[in-house]
Motif scaffolding. Structure first.
Motif, PDB file in Angstrom:
ATOM      1  N   GLU A  93       0.822  -1.221   0.016  1.00  0.00           N
ATOM      2  CA  GLU A  93      -0.023  -0.085   0.005  1.00  0.00           C
ATOM      3  C   GLU A  93       0.697   1.248  -0.149  1.00  0.00           C
ATOM      4  O   GLU A  93       0.559   2.188  -0.829  1.00  0.00           O
ATOM      5  CB  GLU A  93      -0.872  -0.104   0.981  1.00  0.00           C
ATOM      6  N   GLU A  94       1.902   1.340   1.099  1.00  0.00           N
ATOM      7  CA  GLU A  94       2.517   2.651   1.091  1.00  0.00           C
ATOM      8  C   GLU A  94       3.572   2.726   0.118  1.00  0.00           C
ATOM      9  O   GLU A  94       4.057   3.709   0.056  1.00  0.00           O
ATOM     10  CB  GLU A  94       2.995   2.751   2.500  1.00  0.00           C
ATOM     11  N   LYS A  95       4.003   1.645  -0.536  1.00  0.00           N
ATOM     12  CA  LYS A  95       4.946   1.737  -1.527  1.00  0.00           C
ATOM     13  C   LYS A  95       4.210   2.101  -2.962  1.00  0.00           C
ATOM     14  O   LYS A  95       4.944   1.893  -4.365  1.00  0.00           O
ATOM     15  CB  LYS A  95       5.670   0.267  -1.774  1.00  0.00           C
ATOM     16  N   ASN A  96       3.052   2.061  -3.037  1.00  0.00           N
ATOM     17  CA  ASN A  96       2.248   2.616  -4.092  1.00  0.00           C
ATOM     18  C   ASN A  96       2.547   1.631  -5.344  1.00  0.00           C
ATOM     19  O   ASN A  96       2.470   1.836  -6.514  1.00  0.00           O
ATOM     20  CB  ASN A  96       2.589   3.942  -4.633  1.00  0.00           C
ATOM     21  N   ASP A  97       2.405   0.309  -4.952  1.00  0.00           N
ATOM     22  CA  ASP A  97       2.654  -0.974  -5.771  1.00  0.00           C
ATOM     23  C   ASP A  97       1.686  -1.091  -6.871  1.00  0.00           C
ATOM     24  O   ASP A  97       0.365  -1.128  -6.560  1.00  0.00           O
ATOM     25  CB  ASP A  97       2.857  -2.120  -4.751  1.00  0.00           C
ATOM     26  N   ALA A  98       1.960  -1.129  -8.181  1.00  0.00           N
ATOM     27  CA  ALA A  98       1.332  -0.861  -9.284  1.00  0.00           C
ATOM     28  C   ALA A  98       0.474  -2.368  -9.180  1.00  0.00           C
ATOM     29  O   ALA A  98      -0.821  -2.463  -9.627  1.00  0.00           O
ATOM     30  CB  ALA A  98       2.029  -0.849 -10.467  1.00  0.00           C
ATOM     31  N   VAL A  99       1.125  -3.428  -8.842  1.00  0.00           N
ATOM     32  CA  VAL A  99       0.560  -4.607  -8.829  1.00  0.00           C
ATOM     33  C   VAL A  99      -0.694  -4.868  -7.948  1.00  0.00           C
ATOM     34  O   VAL A  99      -2.166  -5.188  -8.068  1.00  0.00           O
ATOM     35  CB  VAL A  99       1.162  -5.967  -8.710  1.00  0.00           C
ATOM     36  N   MET A 100      -0.572  -4.067  -6.578  1.00  0.00           N
ATOM     37  CA  MET A 100      -1.710  -4.040  -5.678  1.00  0.00           C
ATOM     38  C   MET A 100      -2.887  -2.905  -6.084  1.00  0.00           C
ATOM     39  O   MET A 100      -4.017  -3.478  -5.924  1.00  0.00           O
ATOM     40  CB  MET A 100      -1.092  -3.522  -4.234  1.00  0.00           C
ATOM     41  N   ALA A 101      -2.220  -2.043  -6.777  1.00  0.00           N
ATOM     42  CA  ALA A 101      -3.236  -1.208  -7.308  1.00  0.00           C
ATOM     43  C   ALA A 101      -4.237  -1.778  -8.200  1.00  0.00           C
ATOM     44  O   ALA A 101      -5.477  -1.708  -8.397  1.00  0.00           O
ATOM     45  CB  ALA A 101      -2.724  -0.018  -8.016  1.00  0.00           C
ATOM     46  N   ARG A 123      -0.658  11.384   0.032  1.00  0.00           N
ATOM     47  CA  ARG A 123       0.257  10.388  -0.288  1.00  0.00           C
ATOM     48  C   ARG A 123       0.068   9.589  -1.209  1.00  0.00           C
ATOM     49  O   ARG A 123      -1.400   9.173  -1.450  1.00  0.00           O
ATOM     50  CB  ARG A 123      -0.041   9.553   1.261  1.00  0.00           C
ATOM     51  N   ALA A 124       1.025   9.314  -2.133  1.00  0.00           N
ATOM     52  CA  ALA A 124       0.718   8.388  -3.177  1.00  0.00           C
ATOM     53  C   ALA A 124       0.937   7.026  -2.641  1.00  0.00           C
ATOM     54  O   ALA A 124       1.992   6.583  -2.646  1.00  0.00           O
ATOM     55  CB  ALA A 124       1.940   8.563  -4.046  1.00  0.00           C
ATOM     56  N   THR A 177      -4.802   5.229  -3.018  1.00  0.00           N
ATOM     57  CA  THR A 177      -5.043   6.426  -3.339  1.00  0.00           C
ATOM     58  C   THR A 177      -4.693   7.225  -4.637  1.00  0.00           C
ATOM     59  O   THR A 177      -5.239   7.814  -5.201  1.00  0.00           O
ATOM     60  CB  THR A 177      -4.492   7.350  -2.229  1.00  0.00           C
ATOM     61  N   GLU A 178      -3.546   6.845  -5.099  1.00  0.00           N
ATOM     62  CA  GLU A 178      -3.057   7.519  -6.258  1.00  0.00           C
ATOM     63  C   GLU A 178      -2.802   6.206  -7.340  1.00  0.00           C
ATOM     64  O   GLU A 178      -3.395   6.319  -8.593  1.00  0.00           O
ATOM     65  CB  GLU A 178      -1.668   7.814  -6.208  1.00  0.00           C
ATOM     66  N   GLY A 179      -2.138   5.049  -7.036  1.00  0.00           N
ATOM     67  CA  GLY A 179      -2.155   3.919  -8.046  1.00  0.00           C
ATOM     68  C   GLY A 179      -3.112   3.333  -8.674  1.00  0.00           C
ATOM     69  O   GLY A 179      -3.305   3.335  -9.827  1.00  0.00           O
TER      70      GLY A 179
END
Ligand code: ADP
Ligand code: MG
Length: 401
Positions: A127-135, A155-156, A160-162
Motif C-alpha cells: 500500500e504505502e509503496k504505491n505498488d502497481a500490482v496491488m493497485a 500520500r501516493a 489513493t493514487e495507484g
C-alpha cells in the motif's frame, strides 16, 4: 473544481470502489473515541446508495500497522459504527481480505444497497509503496473509483493514487470536493483582506506554509510555541520557553521576507507565562519583552487576543492553523478559544473562515464553534500541503472534467 465527481457518473449497474478516510482515533480497547471522519464520508456513501450503485466497496487505512496484519488495527469496530450510522444500507459487510480472490468474490456478490468494507489497506506492505500490482488488484473490485479520503490525498499510495490510474472513471467524492473547494479557493482567489493565523508548537512543521502564504495574504498573525522562535530571531529573551534552535535562521528569513513583501506579520505583544509546564503552575501575564528567568510562554496574552481578534473580524478570508497556546491545559486555552470565537464572529459577518490542522480542528470542536465557521478541514497534513500550494497526488490522479 476541474476534477470529475460522483455527480458525473451514471451509477445504476455500476459498482463503486471508494477510498475513504476511516483513520479514526481509538482507545486502548479499540473503542472509537471520535467518529468525525466516518460521519464525513456519509454524504458520498448515501449518494451512491440513492443512485443505485451496484454495491459499494469501501477501503481505508487505520493506524500504522506497518504492512503486517495486526488485529489491533482491524476495521471491525469501524464496520460496526458504520452500520449504526447508515440505516439506509441493507447490509454492511466486512471481509478479512484486501485484494485477491476472496476480495473479488465478496465484491462481485454485492447487490444494490449493500456495502462491503475491506480490511485495513496498510495490512499490505505494498500500500504505502504505491505498488502497481496491488493497485491493479484493487481495480478489480469495482467499475468506478471514487476518492473521498482527503486526509490521505497527499500520500501516493496504492489505494489513493495507484488505483486511480488503473480504474476509470476515477472521480472525487463530496468530502474531497468540499475540501478542495474551500482550501483551493482560499489560496487561489481569496476575498481580501486575507488574514492567516499560524500557531502550534513548531515553525519547522510549517515553514513551507508560511512561505507560501506570505506571497498571498495581507497579514499573518503568529502565536503558539512557534512565536518564541521568532522572538529569539528578533534578539529577544524568552527564558525557559520552547525554542527551535535549528529554525532561528529560518525565522529571520521569514521576518525579512514579510517586510520585503509588505505583508503585516504580527507577533504577540503580551503573553501568559508559567513557572512550569503544568496545569497547576503559577501563571502571570507579561509583556513579550519581559519573560522572567525560568518561566515559559504558554499562551498569548489579553492585549494580543484583542489585536488578533480585531484583525480577524476585519478580514474577508481567514485561514487558521495551529493553536495559540497549550490549549490542552485550561489555564493556557484562552488565546486559542478567543481566536476561535473571533473566527465565528467573522463568519457571521460574511467572511470565509477555514481551519486546517488536527489540533486546531479539535480546539474549535472543544470551543463548540465548529459549525460557526465556514470549513473545518478533516485533513491535517493534506490541508497544510494544499495551503502550501502543493498538488496532492491522490487528487492529481483523478479524471479531469
Ligand atoms: P495543528 O495540529 O493544528 O497543525 P500543531 O500540531 O502544529 O497544530 O500544534 C499543536 C500543539 O502546539 C498543541 O499540542 C499545543 O499544546 C502546542 N503549543 C501551542 N503553543 C505552545 C507553546 N507556547 N509552547 C509549547 N507548546 C505549544
Ligand atoms: Mg498537530
Amino acid at each position: 473544481m476541474n476534477k470529475k465527481t460522483i455527480r458525473d457518473v451514471e451509477w445504476a449497474g455500476k459498482r463503486a470502489l471508494v477510498r475513504v478516510d476511516f483513520n479514526v482515533p481509538q482507545d486502548d480497547e479499540g473503542k472509537i473515541t471520535d467518529d468525525t471522519r466516518i460521519q464525513a464520508a456519509l454524504p458520498t456513501i448515501r449518494y451512491l446508495l440513492e443512485h443505485e450503485a451496484n454495491g459499494i466497496v469501501l477501503m481505508s487505512h487505520l493506524g500504522r500497522p506497518k504492512g503486517k496484519v495486526d488485529p489491533k488495527f482491524s476495521m471491525r469496530p469501524i464496520v460496526e459504527r458504520l452500520f449504526e450510522l447508515l440505516p439506509e444500507a441493507t447490509e454492511v459487510k466486512k471481509t478479512e481480505a484486501i485484494t485477491g480472490e476472496a476480495a473479488v468474490a465478496a465484491a462481485s456478490s454485492l447487490q444494490p444497497g449493500q456495502v462491503l468494507v475491506l480490511e485495513n489497506t496498510r495490512f499490505d506492505a505494498r500500500e504505502e509503496k504505491n505498488d502497481a500490482v496491488m493497485a491493479a488488484e484493487l481495480a478489480k473490485l469495482g467499475d468506478v473509483y471514487v476518492n473521498d479520503a482527503f486526509g490521505t490525498a497527499h500520500r501516493a499510495n496504492a489505494s489513493t493514487e495507484g488505483v486511480a490510474h488503473q480504474l476509470k472513471p476515477a472521480v472525487a467524492g463530496f468530502l474531497l470536493e468540499k475540501e478542495l473547494a474551500f482550501l483551493g479557493s482560499a489560496i487561489e482567489r481569496p476575498q481580501r483582506p486575507f488574514v492567516t493565523i499560524m500557531g502550534g508548537a513548531k515553525i519547522s512543521d510549517k515553514i513551507g506554509v508560511i512561505e507560501a502564504l506570505l506571497g498571498k495574504c495581507d497579514a499573518i498573525l503568529i502565536g503558539g510555541g512557534m512565536a518564541n522562535t521568532f522572538f529569539v530571531a528578533q534578539g529577544r529573551d524568552v527564558a525557559a520557553s520552547l525554542v527551535e534552535k535549528d529554525a532561528i535562521e529560518t525565522a529571520k528569513i521569514l521576518l525579512a521576507k514579510a517586510e520585503e513583501q509588505g505583508v503585516k506579520m504580527l507577533l504577540p505583544s503580551d503573553v501568559v507565562v508559567a513557572d512550569a509546564f503544568s496545569a497547576d503552575a503559577s501563571t502571570q501575564v507579561v509583556s513579550a519583552d519581559a519573560v522572567p528567568a525560568g518561566w515559559r510562554i504558554l499562551d498569548i496574552g489579553p492585549t494580543t487576543v484583542q489585536t488578533y481578534s480585531d484583525e480577524v473580524k476585519a478580514a474577508k478570508t481567514v485561514v487558521w492553523n495551529g493553536p495559540m497556546g497549550v490549549f490542552e491545559m485550561e489555564p493556557f486555552a484562552k488565546g486559542t478559544f478567543a481566536v476561535a470565537q473571533a473566527m465565528a464572529d467573522a463568519t457571521a459577518q460574511g467572511a470565509t473562515t477555514i481551519i486546517g490542522g488536527g489540533d486546531s480542528a479539535s480546539a474549535i470542536e472543544q470551543a463548540g464553534l465548529a459549525d460557526k465557521v465556514s470549513h473545518v478541514s478533516t485533513g491535517g497534513g493534506a490541508s497544510l500541503e494544499m495551503l502550501e500550494g502543493i498538488t496532492l497526488p491522490g487528487v492529481a490522479a483523478l479524471d479531469d472534467r
